[in-house]
Motif scaffolding. Structure first.
Motif, mmCIF file in Angstrom:
data_model
loop_
_atom_site.group_PDB
_atom_site.id
_atom_site.type_symbol
_atom_site.label_atom_id
_atom_site.label_comp_id
_atom_site.label_asym_id
_atom_site.label_seq_id
_atom_site.Cartn_x
_atom_site.Cartn_y
_atom_site.Cartn_z
ATOM 1 N N PHE A 12 0.829 -1.214 0.000
ATOM 2 C CA PHE A 12 0.000 0.000 0.000
ATOM 3 C C PHE A 12 0.862 1.261 0.000
ATOM 4 C CE2 PHE A 12 -2.978 -3.083 1.932
ATOM 5 C CZ PHE A 12 -3.948 -3.030 0.951
ATOM 6 N N LEU A 15 1.969 1.712 -3.575
ATOM 7 C CA LEU A 15 0.853 2.213 -4.382
ATOM 8 C C LEU A 15 0.602 3.697 -4.116
ATOM 9 C CD1 LEU A 15 -1.654 -0.758 -4.065
ATOM 10 C CD2 LEU A 15 -0.479 0.001 -6.133
ATOM 11 N N ALA A 16 0.671 4.100 -2.861
ATOM 12 C CA ALA A 16 0.445 5.511 -2.525
ATOM 13 C C ALA A 16 1.504 6.397 -3.179
ATOM 14 C CB ALA A 16 0.452 5.695 -1.005
ATOM 15 N N SER A 142 -6.458 6.768 2.086
ATOM 16 C CA SER A 142 -7.084 5.679 1.333
ATOM 17 C C SER A 142 -6.140 4.498 1.119
ATOM 18 C CB SER A 142 -7.601 6.184 -0.012
ATOM 19 O OG SER A 142 -6.529 6.578 -0.831
ATOM 20 N N HIS A 143 -4.846 4.704 1.335
ATOM 21 C CA HIS A 143 -3.873 3.616 1.215
ATOM 22 C C HIS A 143 -3.380 3.164 2.583
ATOM 23 C CE1 HIS A 143 -3.954 4.892 -2.960
ATOM 24 N NE2 HIS A 143 -3.573 3.650 -3.214
ATOM 25 N N TYR A 144 -4.237 3.299 3.592
ATOM 26 C CA TYR A 144 -4.038 2.728 4.927
ATOM 27 C C TYR A 144 -2.831 3.303 5.666
ATOM 28 C CZ TYR A 144 -7.356 -0.520 2.944
ATOM 29 O OH TYR A 144 -8.440 -1.066 2.340
#
Length: 152
Positions: A12, A15-16, A142-144
């Motif tokens: 994550f 991805l962020a 949103s990416h924890y």
């Protein structure tokens, strides 16, 4: 404006960072710092300056009370009398309870003495314009992200 956030070291985070690059944040304005986690074993015994909230004497006190009552009542029939046998029972119960508690903390709960909960493993620092701050913050949440803070 700077945004600070903490992440676990997983996909994550990757991805962020890639989405932030796609949204126009330059690679020079994204800085990721991995943290070193605790490697040494946590201490069992508390000091006056540090306490982990675990009591080692709770079972010892319960057993000391129980053994004291039982040995006092038996002590009426024995040679030394109820007072000595009550003290002997209390001491014996306390030692047994302390041994049980130290055994459970040292052997059975060894894994739990590590830091509990999710650990922040990477700090992500992002330099951006004030107009982009809300977008960047939403992407991080949103990416924890474990935590996010804006600093002007």
């Amino acid at each position: 404006m700077q945004l600070f956030s903490t992440f676990e070291n997983n996909s994550f985070l990757e991805l962020a960072i890639s989405i932030l690059k796609k949204k126009g944040i330059n690679e020079e304005n994204i800085y990721a710092v991995p943290l070193d986690n605790r490697k040494d074993e946590r201490q069992i015994f508390d000091t006056i300056h540090r306490s982990d909230g675990t009591s080692l004497i709770d079972i010892g006190m319960v057993l000391a009370t129980a053994f004291s009552v039982i040995s006092t009542s038996i002590g009426f029939k024995l040679a030394w009398g109820p007072i000595y046998w009550g003290l002997i029972g209390a001491f014996t119960g306390f030692i047994i309870g302390l041994a049980i508690r130290v055994f459970t903390e040292k052997v059975l709960k060894k894994k739990n003495r590590l830091l509990k909960g999710k650990q922040s493993e990477v700090i992500l620092i992002i330099d951006c314009e004030e107009t982009q701050a809300e977008l960047v913050e939403n992407i991080l949440w949103s990416h924890y992200a474990l935590g996010v803070r804006k600093v002007k």
